[in-house]
Motif scaffolding. Structure first.
Motif, short mmCIF file in Angstrom:
data_model
loop_
_atom_site.label_atom_id
_atom_site.label_comp_id
_atom_site.label_asym_id
_atom_site.label_seq_id
_atom_site.Cartn_x
_atom_site.Cartn_y
_atom_site.Cartn_z
N SER A 15 78.97 -5.26 6.10
CA SER A 15 80.50 -5.52 5.35
C SER A 15 80.02 -5.44 3.85
N LEU A 16 78.89 -5.63 3.48
CA LEU A 16 78.30 -5.51 1.96
C LEU A 16 78.50 -4.08 1.50
N MET A 17 78.54 -3.22 2.51
CA MET A 17 78.56 -1.50 2.02
C MET A 17 79.95 -1.34 1.20
N GLY A 18 80.82 -2.30 1.97
CA GLY A 18 82.24 -1.79 1.16
C GLY A 18 82.53 -0.27 1.47
N GLU A 19 82.91 0.61 0.65
CA GLU A 19 83.39 1.91 1.00
C GLU A 19 81.77 2.78 1.29
N GLN A 20 80.81 2.18 0.83
CA GLN A 20 79.67 3.09 0.72
C GLN A 20 79.26 3.44 1.81
N GLN A 21 78.30 4.21 2.00
CA GLN A 21 77.45 4.56 3.48
C GLN A 21 76.27 3.94 3.68
N TYR A 22 75.90 3.15 2.65
CA TYR A 22 74.41 2.40 2.72
C TYR A 22 74.48 1.53 1.55
N GLY A 23 73.62 0.55 1.78
CA GLY A 23 73.27 -0.50 0.54
C GLY A 23 74.40 -1.33 0.20
N ILE A 24 74.37 -1.92 -0.94
CA ILE A 24 75.23 -2.85 -1.43
C ILE A 24 76.38 -2.42 -2.33
N ASP A 25 77.54 -2.82 -2.02
CA ASP A 25 78.75 -2.43 -3.04
C ASP A 25 78.78 -3.65 -3.72
N VAL A 26 78.48 -3.61 -5.21
CA VAL A 26 78.49 -4.99 -6.07
C VAL A 26 80.00 -5.44 -6.03
N ASN A 27 80.84 -4.58 -6.09
CA ASN A 27 82.44 -5.09 -6.12
C ASN A 27 82.63 -6.09 -4.89
N ARG A 28 82.20 -5.69 -3.89
CA ARG A 28 82.33 -6.39 -2.44
C ARG A 28 81.66 -7.69 -2.52
N LEU A 29 80.44 -7.51 -3.17
CA LEU A 29 79.32 -8.64 -3.07
C LEU A 29 80.00 -9.83 -4.04
N VAL A 155 81.54 -25.60 12.53
CA VAL A 155 81.83 -24.31 13.05
C VAL A 155 81.08 -23.13 12.37
N MET A 156 80.88 -21.94 13.10
CA MET A 156 80.44 -20.83 12.41
C MET A 156 81.42 -20.06 12.23
N LEU A 157 81.60 -19.42 11.09
CA LEU A 157 82.82 -18.50 10.70
C LEU A 157 82.14 -16.94 10.37
N LYS A 158 82.68 -16.15 11.39
CA LYS A 158 82.15 -14.83 11.25
C LYS A 158 82.74 -13.74 10.83
N GLY A 159 82.55 -13.47 9.51
CA GLY A 159 83.44 -12.66 8.72
C GLY A 159 83.20 -11.19 9.14
N THR A 160 84.33 -10.58 9.39
CA THR A 160 84.15 -9.15 9.63
C THR A 160 85.10 -8.23 9.17
N ARG A 161 85.38 -7.38 9.48
CA ARG A 161 86.20 -6.35 8.81
C ARG A 161 87.69 -6.35 9.75
N ASP A 214 88.63 -11.84 9.19
CA ASP A 214 88.67 -10.70 8.12
C ASP A 214 88.13 -11.26 6.87
N MET A 215 86.84 -11.13 6.54
CA MET A 215 86.55 -11.71 5.23
C MET A 215 86.62 -10.85 3.93
N ASP A 216 87.08 -9.58 4.44
CA ASP A 216 87.56 -8.48 3.27
C ASP A 216 89.02 -8.71 2.74
N THR A 217 89.85 -9.89 3.17
CA THR A 217 91.21 -9.94 2.42
C THR A 217 90.80 -11.31 1.77
N PRO A 218 90.69 -11.02 0.48
CA PRO A 218 90.62 -12.35 -0.51
C PRO A 218 91.14 -13.39 -0.21
N GLY A 219 90.81 -14.59 -0.27
CA GLY A 219 91.67 -15.86 0.13
C GLY A 219 91.42 -16.30 1.54
#
Ligand code: UDP
Length: 236
Positions: A15-29, A155-161, A214-219
């Motif tokens: 999930s940290l990749m955002g739109e990238q194929q590898y590594g960390i997308d700083v905006n997502r982070l 609780v465990m909150l599992k953030g996914t896309r 879905d953790m990718d939706t802000p809020g």
């Protein structure tokens, strides 16, 4: 009012990749850091386990000829890279955090113990628990189940896309429908891929519920904490 006073948040490395194929997308982070701070500001005690799949996975390494144990160690180190990245992003938004490692590697982080994690959380810091379980042949899903149980999270909150658990993979099957709640037994009987089996059984046996959302939706994280209907609640 918050629904959960203490949470274990699991974020996948992917999930940290955002739109990238590898590594960390700083905006997502940075976006995740903002959501996490908003919840910390509500007084929620937060521990976080991050995966490493955006950098390395031992199992896929083994299929390319890497020794499995060394590959898993590479994967665990990948979780440390992600944890440091998140800690840095939290600092940037004004949220204190502490990275604890299941494998000794000071000065990168102190060695994890339940009590250090609780001390950090009670001190208003987000505890970032890296290296998964610290052992090969496990995943960070199992690491987060273990840590969630240890730190007595509500609780465990599992953030996914994906925004919850579906009858089938919604990215492949348009007729798939979402569950609001489901039991671990039903997840197993239906063969649904929520977490790996080891993690699922640990949560069931120790009565730790999870929310897949879905953790990718802000809020969304904040809504969940306030008790609004977000994601799928999986219970023992
Ligand atoms: N890993 C491990 N033991 C653990 C947790 C993780 O050996 O307790 C290794 C394993 O190789 C795994 C990698 O670290 O593939 C990254 O973790 P995971 O695949 O769970 O990351 P995610 O899928 O959440 O990004």
């Amino acid at each position: 009012m918050v629904k959960y006073g203490r949470i274990l948040l699991k974020l996948s490395g992917e999930s940290l990749m955002g739109e990238q194929q590898y590594g960390i997308d700083v905006n997502r982070l940075n976006e995740y850091a903002t959501q996490i701070k908003a919840v910390a500001d509500m007084g929620v005690q937060i521990s976080i386990v991050i995966g490493g799949g955006n950098i390395f996975r031992g199992l896929s390494g083994a299929s390319k000829g890497y020794d499995r144990v060394k590959g898993d160690q590479m994967g665990m180190l990948a979780t440390v890279i992600n944890s440091l990245g998140l800690s840095s992003a939290l600092t940037a938004v004004g949220q204190k955090s502490r990275v604890l490692t299941a494998i000794r590697m000071e000065p990168i982080g102190e060695v994890y113990s339940k009590w250090k994690a609780i001390e950090a959380m009670e001190n208003g810091e987000v505890a970032i628990l890296s290296c998964g379980t610290g052992n090969p042949f496990f995943t960070t899903d199992t690491g987060s189940s273990l840590r969630g149980i240890e730190i007595e999270a509500d609780v465990m909150l599992k953030g996914t896309r994906v925004d919850g658990v579906y009858t089938a993979d919604p990215e492949k099957d348009p007729t798939a429908t979402k569950f609001d709640t489901i039991s671990y037994d039903e997840v197993y009987e239906r063969g649904l891929k929520v977490m790996d089996m080891t993690a699922t059984i640990m949560c069931k046996e120790n009565n730790l519920p999870i929310v897949v959302f879905d953790m990718d939706t802000p809020g969304n994280l904040e809504k969940l904490i306030k008790g609004e209907k977000v994601g799928t609640y999986v219970h023992a």
